[in-house]
Design a protein around this motif. Structure first.
Motif, PDB file in Angstrom:
ATOM      1  N   ILE A  70       5.444   2.867   5.151  1.00 45.68           N
ATOM      2  CA  ILE A  70       5.000   4.189   4.734  1.00 45.68           C
ATOM      3  C   ILE A  70       6.221   4.995   4.295  1.00 45.68           C
ATOM      4  N   SER A  71       6.050   5.767   3.242  1.00 40.10           N
ATOM      5  CA  SER A  71       7.122   6.635   2.759  1.00 40.10           C
ATOM      6  C   SER A  71       6.496   7.849   2.096  1.00 40.10           C
ATOM      7  N   ARG A  72       7.311   8.836   1.809  1.00 41.31           N
ATOM      8  CA  ARG A  72       6.789  10.033   1.160  1.00 41.31           C
ATOM      9  C   ARG A  72       7.846  10.619   0.247  1.00 41.31           C
ATOM     10  N   ASN A  73       7.379  11.325  -0.772  1.00 40.66           N
ATOM     11  CA  ASN A  73       8.241  12.056  -1.682  1.00 40.66           C
ATOM     12  C   ASN A  73       7.714  13.477  -1.716  1.00 40.66           C
ATOM     13  N   ASN A  74       8.362  14.368  -0.984  1.00 43.76           N
ATOM     14  CA  ASN A  74       7.862  15.739  -0.893  1.00 43.76           C
ATOM     15  C   ASN A  74       7.974  16.480  -2.220  1.00 43.76           C
ATOM     16  N   ALA A  75       8.919  16.082  -3.061  1.00 48.89           N
ATOM     17  CA  ALA A  75       9.045  16.725  -4.379  1.00 48.89           C
ATOM     18  C   ALA A  75       7.855  16.381  -5.268  1.00 48.89           C
ATOM     19  N   LYS A  76       7.232  15.235  -5.009  1.00 50.74           N
ATOM     20  CA  LYS A  76       6.069  14.814  -5.792  1.00 50.74           C
ATOM     21  C   LYS A  76       4.766  14.984  -5.034  1.00 50.74           C
ATOM     22  N   ASN A  77       4.839  15.536  -3.837  1.00 45.18           N
ATOM     23  CA  ASN A  77       3.631  15.736  -3.026  1.00 45.18           C
ATOM     24  C   ASN A  77       2.838  14.440  -2.866  1.00 45.18           C
ATOM     25  N   THR A  78       3.538  13.375  -2.608  1.00 41.22           N
ATOM     26  CA  THR A  78       2.892  12.070  -2.561  1.00 41.22           C
ATOM     27  C   THR A  78       3.387  11.270  -1.358  1.00 41.22           C
ATOM     28  N   VAL A  79       2.466  10.559  -0.734  1.00 40.93           N
ATOM     29  CA  VAL A  79       2.807   9.615   0.319  1.00 40.93           C
ATOM     30  C   VAL A  79       2.358   8.233  -0.146  1.00 40.93           C
ATOM     31  N   TYR A  80       3.115   7.227   0.256  1.00 43.99           N
ATOM     32  CA  TYR A  80       2.869   5.863  -0.201  1.00 43.99           C
ATOM     33  C   TYR A  80       2.657   4.930   0.986  1.00 43.99           C
ATOM     34  N   LEU A  81       1.971   3.840   0.706  1.00 45.19           N
ATOM     35  CA  LEU A  81       1.863   2.762   1.680  1.00 45.19           C
ATOM     36  C   LEU A  81       2.096   1.461   0.922  1.00 45.19           C
ATOM     37  N   GLN A  82       3.264   0.884   1.116  1.00 45.45           N
ATOM     38  CA  GLN A  82       3.584  -0.411   0.522  1.00 45.45           C
ATOM     39  C   GLN A  82       3.072  -1.488   1.452  1.00 45.45           C
ATOM     40  N   MET A  83       2.212  -2.351   0.943  1.00 44.07           N
ATOM     41  CA  MET A  83       1.593  -3.387   1.756  1.00 44.07           C
ATOM     42  C   MET A  83       1.997  -4.745   1.217  1.00 44.07           C
ATOM     43  N   ASN A  84       2.719  -5.492   2.024  1.00 45.35           N
ATOM     44  CA  ASN A  84       3.175  -6.830   1.653  1.00 45.35           C
ATOM     45  C   ASN A  84       2.541  -7.873   2.567  1.00 45.35           C
ATOM     46  N   SER A  85       2.595  -9.113   2.139  1.00 46.70           N
ATOM     47  CA  SER A  85       2.051 -10.225   2.935  1.00 46.70           C
ATOM     48  C   SER A  85       0.638  -9.910   3.412  1.00 46.70           C
ATOM     49  N   LEU A  86      -0.170  -9.487   2.501  1.00 48.54           N
ATOM     50  CA  LEU A  86      -1.523  -9.074   2.858  1.00 48.54           C
ATOM     51  C   LEU A  86      -2.352 -10.238   3.369  1.00 48.54           C
ATOM     52  N   LYS A  87      -3.231  -9.925   4.305  1.00 50.35           N
ATOM     53  CA  LYS A  87      -4.112 -10.907   4.931  1.00 50.35           C
ATOM     54  C   LYS A  87      -5.568 -10.493   4.696  1.00 50.35           C
ATOM     55  N   PRO A  88      -6.488 -11.442   4.741  1.00 51.42           N
ATOM     56  CA  PRO A  88      -7.904 -11.082   4.586  1.00 51.42           C
ATOM     57  C   PRO A  88      -8.355 -10.010   5.580  1.00 51.42           C
ATOM     58  N   GLU A  89      -7.788 -10.014   6.761  1.00 49.09           N
ATOM     59  CA  GLU A  89      -8.177  -9.008   7.764  1.00 49.09           C
ATOM     60  C   GLU A  89      -7.659  -7.608   7.446  1.00 49.09           C
ATOM     61  N   ASP A  90      -6.856  -7.470   6.397  1.00 53.17           N
ATOM     62  CA  ASP A  90      -6.440  -6.144   5.936  1.00 53.17           C
ATOM     63  C   ASP A  90      -7.491  -5.508   5.028  1.00 53.17           C
ATOM     64  N   THR A  91      -8.515  -6.265   4.688  1.00 56.46           N
ATOM     65  CA  THR A  91      -9.572  -5.742   3.830  1.00 56.46           C
ATOM     66  C   THR A  91     -10.257  -4.552   4.494  1.00 56.46           C
ATOM     67  N   ALA A  92     -10.292  -3.431   3.792  1.00 59.23           N
ATOM     68  CA  ALA A  92     -10.862  -2.192   4.338  1.00 59.23           C
ATOM     69  C   ALA A  92     -10.784  -1.097   3.283  1.00 59.23           C
ATOM     70  N   VAL A  93     -11.435   0.008   3.578  1.00 67.28           N
ATOM     71  CA  VAL A  93     -11.195   1.233   2.824  1.00 67.28           C
ATOM     72  C   VAL A  93     -10.039   1.952   3.507  1.00 67.28           C
ATOM     73  N   TYR A  94      -9.040   2.305   2.712  1.00 67.35           N
ATOM     74  CA  TYR A  94      -7.853   2.951   3.238  1.00 67.35           C
ATOM     75  C   TYR A  94      -7.895   4.445   2.914  1.00 67.35           C
TER      76      TYR A  94
END
Length: 126
Positions: A70-94
């Motif tokens: 997780i990271s954020r850029n306050n100048a852009k009013n944006t938060v990010y979630l970088q997801m690597n090595s994804l698994k089928p059990e990560d399937t969801a609404v985020y």
């Protein structure tokens, strides 16, 4: 009021990566701690990651630790979630969410968050 709009979801094969973004508007974004939650079909919403207003002290659920960032850029009013090595059990609404910043506390429960986005679907195929 804080309005949150998520983007970046989609379909990816197991082992792949996605980056979710959450754009905020309204009240001063930098005053809020931000979090990501997810909800899979038939399951309760669960905490994924959170970050303080300053961008420090990221906190993760054990199930995603070492794979998600997780990271954020306050100048852009944006938060990010970088997801690597994804698994089928990560399937969801985020969902991204905003919580009033409290010194020394990382908000990991849904009830601590005042504002929520509409969610973005992430589907990981095996």
């Amino acid at each position: 009021q804080v309005q949150l709009v998520e983007s970046g979801g989609g379909l990816v094969q197991a082992g792949g990566s996605l980056r979710l973004s959450c754009a905020a508007s309204g009240r001063t974004f930098s005053r809020y701690a931000m979090g990501w939650f997810r909800q899979a079909p038939g399951k309760e919403r669960e905490f994924v990651a959170a970050i303080r207003w300053s961008g420090g002290s990221p906190h993760y659920a054990d199930s995603v630790k070492g794979r998600f960032t997780i990271s954020r850029n306050n100048a852009k009013n944006t938060v990010y979630l970088q997801m690597n090595s994804l698994k089928p059990e990560d399937t969801a609404v985020y969902y991204c969410a905003a919580a009033p910043s409290r010194p020394g506390i990382v908000a990991v429960h849904g009830y601590e968050y005042d504002y929520w986005g509409q969610g973005t679907q992430v589907t990981v195929s095996s």
